[in-house]
Write a protein that holds these residues in place. Structure first.
Motif, PDB file in Angstrom:
ATOM      1  N   ARG A  88      -4.438  11.059  -6.142  1.00 40.20           N
ATOM      2  CA  ARG A  88      -6.059  10.977  -6.569  1.00 40.20           C
ATOM      3  C   ARG A  88      -6.818  10.706  -5.412  1.00 40.20           C
ATOM      4  N   VAL A  89      -6.332   9.808  -4.710  1.00 37.18           N
ATOM      5  CA  VAL A  89      -6.880   9.419  -3.336  1.00 37.18           C
ATOM      6  C   VAL A  89      -7.305  10.437  -2.536  1.00 37.18           C
ATOM      7  N   ALA A  90      -5.974  11.324  -2.242  1.00 36.27           N
ATOM      8  CA  ALA A  90      -6.232  12.537  -1.191  1.00 36.27           C
ATOM      9  C   ALA A  90      -7.142  13.570  -1.641  1.00 36.27           C
ATOM     10  N   SER A  92      -9.581  12.971  -3.626  1.00 37.04           N
ATOM     11  CA  SER A  92     -11.012  12.361  -3.624  1.00 37.04           C
ATOM     12  C   SER A  92     -11.541  12.454  -1.995  1.00 37.04           C
ATOM     13  N   ILE A  93     -10.426  12.510  -1.044  1.00 36.78           N
ATOM     14  CA  ILE A  93     -11.154  12.947   0.333  1.00 36.78           C
ATOM     15  C   ILE A  93     -11.943  14.206   0.509  1.00 36.78           C
ATOM     16  N   TYR A  94     -11.126  15.168  -0.170  1.00 33.71           N
ATOM     17  CA  TYR A  94     -11.546  16.557  -0.297  1.00 33.71           C
ATOM     18  C   TYR A  94     -12.846  16.665  -0.869  1.00 33.71           C
ATOM     19  N   ALA A  95     -13.204  15.804  -2.205  1.00 32.49           N
ATOM     20  CA  ALA A  95     -14.393  15.818  -2.651  1.00 32.49           C
ATOM     21  C   ALA A  95     -15.482  15.258  -2.037  1.00 32.49           C
ATOM     22  N   PHE A  96     -15.166  14.106  -1.212  1.00 32.70           N
ATOM     23  CA  PHE A  96     -16.235  13.800  -0.470  1.00 32.70           C
ATOM     24  C   PHE A  96     -16.793  14.488   0.771  1.00 32.70           C
ATOM     25  N   ALA A  97     -15.488  15.309   1.156  1.00 39.81           N
ATOM     26  CA  ALA A  97     -15.991  16.130   2.210  1.00 39.81           C
ATOM     27  C   ALA A  97     -16.606  17.361   1.794  1.00 39.81           C
ATOM     28  N   LYS A  98     -16.439  17.793   0.623  1.00 35.39           N
ATOM     29  CA  LYS A  98     -17.350  18.942  -0.065  1.00 35.39           C
ATOM     30  C   LYS A  98     -18.713  18.388  -0.025  1.00 35.39           C
ATOM     31  N   ILE A 107     -13.983   6.088   4.399  1.00 33.76           N
ATOM     32  CA  ILE A 107     -13.560   5.112   3.487  1.00 33.76           C
ATOM     33  C   ILE A 107     -12.238   5.151   2.879  1.00 33.76           C
ATOM     34  N   THR A 108     -12.320   6.585   1.980  1.00 36.59           N
ATOM     35  CA  THR A 108     -11.335   6.966   1.471  1.00 36.59           C
ATOM     36  C   THR A 108      -9.966   7.126   2.234  1.00 36.59           C
ATOM     37  N   LEU A 112      -6.266   5.569   1.931  1.00 43.52           N
ATOM     38  CA  LEU A 112      -5.191   6.479   2.037  1.00 43.52           C
ATOM     39  C   LEU A 112      -4.219   5.880   3.121  1.00 43.52           C
ATOM     40  N   LEU A 113      -4.625   5.740   4.248  1.00 39.16           N
ATOM     41  CA  LEU A 113      -3.817   5.224   5.244  1.00 39.16           C
ATOM     42  C   LEU A 113      -3.213   3.840   4.846  1.00 39.16           C
ATOM     43  N   ILE A 114      -3.927   3.129   4.289  1.00 41.02           N
ATOM     44  CA  ILE A 114      -3.468   1.811   3.837  1.00 41.02           C
ATOM     45  C   ILE A 114      -2.404   1.741   2.867  1.00 41.02           C
TER      46      ILE A 114
END
Length: 126
Positions: A88-90, A92-98, A107-108, A112-114
């Motif tokens: 879901r976090v991964a 969300s990164i796509y969604a924020f990039a869009k 931040i997301t 994800l890295l953490i």
């Protein structure tokens, strides 16, 4: 509303539906896997492992799956359950990039890295 904003709103609604679907499918699949492991545990009467031992690493889980050991099946279900919010976090990164929201992408991505770092440390028993 401008055409670009309408298209972006429609895309975001679609991404939110996908995120919701990911969470639903992840929980259902995990529950079914865990349920199969529990049923096998009830029918066989043993975990497939001696004493208080149970599989905690990928190799022992997959070896146990090949031998249909109930605890290995349950652990696979738990692993899938843990991966659901990570996926879901991964997404969300796509969604924020869009949305072109760089701050939330950063931040997301850090979150994800953490999460991945924590999973690797857990796997290595550190």
């Amino acid at each position: 509303m401008q055409p670009d904003k309408k298209q972006t709103s429609a895309e975001m609604a679609q991404v939110e539906k996908i995120i919701g679907l990911i969470l639903q499918i992840g929980v259902l699949v995990s529950a079914m896997i865990i349920g199969c492991g529990l049923l096998l545990l009830l029918f066989t009467g043993h975990s497939g492992y001696s004493g208080q031992n149970f599989p905690t690493h990928f190799d022992t889980i997959f070896q146990g799956l090949l031998q249909l050991k109930p605890f290995a099946i349950i652990m696979l279900g738990l692993f899938c359950l843990i991966l659901t919010p990570v996926l879901r976090v991964a997404v969300s990164i796509y969604a924020f990039a869009k949305e072109r929201d760089r701050l939330y992408v950063i931040i997301t991505s850090a979150v994800l890295l953490i999460l991945l770092f924590g999973m690797v440390l857990g796997y290595l028993d550190i």
